[in-house]
Design a protein around this motif. Structure first.
Motif, short mmCIF file in Angstrom:
data_model
loop_
_atom_site.label_atom_id
_atom_site.label_comp_id
_atom_site.label_asym_id
_atom_site.label_seq_id
_atom_site.Cartn_x
_atom_site.Cartn_y
_atom_site.Cartn_z
N LEU A 71 0.74 -1.16 -0.18
CA LEU A 71 0.03 -0.04 -0.02
C LEU A 71 0.75 1.31 0.04
O LEU A 71 0.52 2.35 -0.59
CB LEU A 71 -0.85 -0.05 1.06
CG LEU A 71 -1.97 1.02 1.34
CD1 LEU A 71 -2.77 0.98 -0.07
CD2 LEU A 71 -2.85 1.00 2.36
N THR A 72 1.95 1.26 0.60
CA THR A 72 2.94 2.31 0.48
C THR A 72 3.40 2.57 -0.77
O THR A 72 3.65 3.84 -1.11
CB THR A 72 3.89 2.18 1.59
OG1 THR A 72 3.50 1.95 2.88
CG2 THR A 72 5.13 3.39 1.73
N VAL A 73 3.94 1.43 -1.34
CA VAL A 73 4.55 1.56 -2.60
C VAL A 73 3.53 2.14 -3.71
O VAL A 73 3.57 2.98 -4.28
CB VAL A 73 5.01 0.19 -3.23
CG1 VAL A 73 5.52 0.27 -4.44
CG2 VAL A 73 6.44 -0.22 -2.18
N TYR A 74 2.24 1.66 -3.48
CA TYR A 74 1.19 2.04 -4.36
C TYR A 74 1.00 3.56 -4.16
O TYR A 74 0.81 4.38 -5.19
CB TYR A 74 -0.13 1.38 -3.93
CG TYR A 74 -1.43 2.05 -4.75
CD1 TYR A 74 -1.85 1.45 -5.95
CD2 TYR A 74 -2.19 2.89 -3.84
CE1 TYR A 74 -2.94 1.86 -6.39
CE2 TYR A 74 -3.37 3.25 -4.40
CZ TYR A 74 -3.75 2.81 -5.76
OH TYR A 74 -4.90 3.42 -6.16
N SER A 75 1.01 3.95 -3.04
CA SER A 75 0.76 5.51 -2.71
C SER A 75 1.73 6.27 -3.17
O SER A 75 1.54 7.34 -3.76
CB SER A 75 0.67 5.75 -1.19
OG SER A 75 -0.55 4.90 -0.65
N VAL A 125 -1.74 5.44 -14.80
CA VAL A 125 -2.95 4.55 -14.93
C VAL A 125 -3.51 4.45 -13.16
O VAL A 125 -4.48 4.10 -13.27
CB VAL A 125 -2.57 3.23 -15.39
CG1 VAL A 125 -3.76 2.20 -15.20
CG2 VAL A 125 -2.14 3.40 -16.83
N LEU A 126 -2.43 4.25 -12.32
CA LEU A 126 -3.10 4.02 -10.90
C LEU A 126 -3.95 4.99 -10.52
O LEU A 126 -5.00 4.93 -9.72
CB LEU A 126 -1.76 3.80 -9.91
CG LEU A 126 -0.97 2.50 -10.10
CD1 LEU A 126 0.29 2.60 -9.12
CD2 LEU A 126 -1.95 1.51 -10.34
N PRO A 127 -3.71 6.32 -10.63
CA PRO A 127 -4.59 7.28 -10.25
C PRO A 127 -6.00 7.11 -11.08
O PRO A 127 -7.22 7.37 -10.64
CB PRO A 127 -3.99 8.77 -10.92
CG PRO A 127 -2.69 8.41 -10.77
CD PRO A 127 -2.56 7.03 -11.44
N LEU A 128 -5.95 6.81 -12.33
CA LEU A 128 -7.18 6.59 -13.09
C LEU A 128 -7.87 5.19 -12.48
O LEU A 128 -9.25 5.30 -12.13
CB LEU A 128 -6.93 5.94 -14.61
CG LEU A 128 -8.22 5.95 -15.47
CD1 LEU A 128 -9.06 6.94 -15.46
CD2 LEU A 128 -7.84 5.51 -16.82
N LEU A 129 -7.38 4.23 -11.99
CA LEU A 129 -8.11 3.22 -11.38
C LEU A 129 -8.53 3.24 -10.07
O LEU A 129 -9.44 2.94 -9.63
CB LEU A 129 -7.00 1.91 -11.18
CG LEU A 129 -6.50 1.16 -12.63
CD1 LEU A 129 -5.35 0.23 -12.29
CD2 LEU A 129 -7.49 0.76 -13.32
#
Length: 305
Positions: free
Chosen positions: A58-62, A142-146
């Motif tokens: 979750l940290t990496v994702y953020s 793409v992650l912000p879009l998802l």
């Protein structure tokens, strides 16, 4: 009916926010509660344990999500010039491969394994210089879009993809033109560049597409791993881009430099370059980077948000 629908949406939003706060509170409690073996440690030793712990998914994702949101807000001119610079820089990969091939000789037993090390140089240059490389953006923006899909985010993502891809291709075309007609390379190195380019061009469109999928996946994986690399960024980039070259997978930006080289000496029509080679590479990289890695990365943390 409309009011009832709005009410349900508001309730769902409140429920999701409460769930997120509860999960964050649980994670915070786990961090504050020492493991049984940690109870005998001093305060400084516990701090050392915390410092050497791995970043959570979750940290990496953020981290990547924040980078992606920042990229989506950048002016078009900034994206363009950064993308052109990335296209120029990534062409170092082909040049370095050609230099190694020239000095080793095309009959060397371990030619592919060794010359693939040269392929890594362009990626190290571009990624560590924080230039806009299209295949990095198959996950970053793409992650912000998802996370929060909307028409505006979709338009911003499409805008960034279009600008960066075009800029990257302009950069690789410029370097291919300089290499082919600028008189900056020795004839031996120029011949090696063309050998490498013809090897890529020998692939059928379907082979090109399929080999682009692992390459897109590996580049997205590099982006995901970099926040945890902690001083080993060069090694991470080097290992996985070496694998792309040694495995003879196809990368649309580095590969476009090779294909443009053949176009510029008249061996390949421009239309065929895009339809049979650059287009399939692009599709393969998107499938691997966005269709596989980005979706899987988002899926593993969705319930923790």
């Amino acid at each position: 009916m409309m009011q009832h629908s709005d009410s349900n949406e508001n309730k769902q939003t409140i429920s999701d926010e409460a769930k997120s706060r509860n999960m964050a509170s649980q994670r915070e409690n786990r961090e504050k509660t020492p493991a049984p073996t940690e109870k005998s440690l001093t305060g400084s030793e516990r701090e050392a344990v915390a410092e050497h712990g791995r970043l959570s998914s979750l940290t990496v994702y953020s981290i990547i999500l924040r980078e992606g949101e920042e990229e989506l807000q950048r002016p078009v001119s900034s994206l363009w010039w950064s993308g052109v610079a990335a296209g120029l820089g990534i062409s170092t990969s082909v040049l370095a491969e050609a230099v190694l091939r020239t000095h080793l000789g095309s009959a060397h037993s371990y030619l592919t394994i060794i010359e693939s090390l040269g392929y890594t140089l362009g990626f190290i240059l571009v990624i560590l210089s924080r230039l806009q490389l299209f295949t990095e953006n198959t996950i970053t923006v793409v992650l912000p879009l998802l996370a929060s899909p909307s028409k505006n985010r979709f338009i911003c993502t499409a805008r960034l993809w279009g600008v960066v891809l075009a800029a990257n291709l302009v950069g690789t075309f410029i370097t291919a033109a300089i290499a082919m007609h600028g008189g900056v390379l020795t004839q031996e190195i120029l011949d090696s560049v063309l050998q490498i380019s013809r090897h890529v061009a020998a692939l059928s469109p379907m082979e090109t597409l399929l080999r682009g999928i692992p390459a897109g996946f590996f580049i997205a994986a590099i982006v995901w791993m970099l926040p945890s690399a902690k001083g080993s960024e060069v090694l991470v980039v080097m290992l996985f881009t070496w694998l792309i070259a040694a495995g003879e997978f196809t990368h649309v930006i580095a590969g476009s430099n090779e294909i443009f080289s053949l176009v510029l000496i008249g061996e390949m029509p421009f239309a065929a370059a895009f339809l049979q080679h650059i287009g399939p590479m692009l599709m393969g990289n998107i499938i691997g980077g966005t269709g596989l890695f980005a979706m899987l990365a988002y899926g593993q943390i969705r319930e923790e948000m």
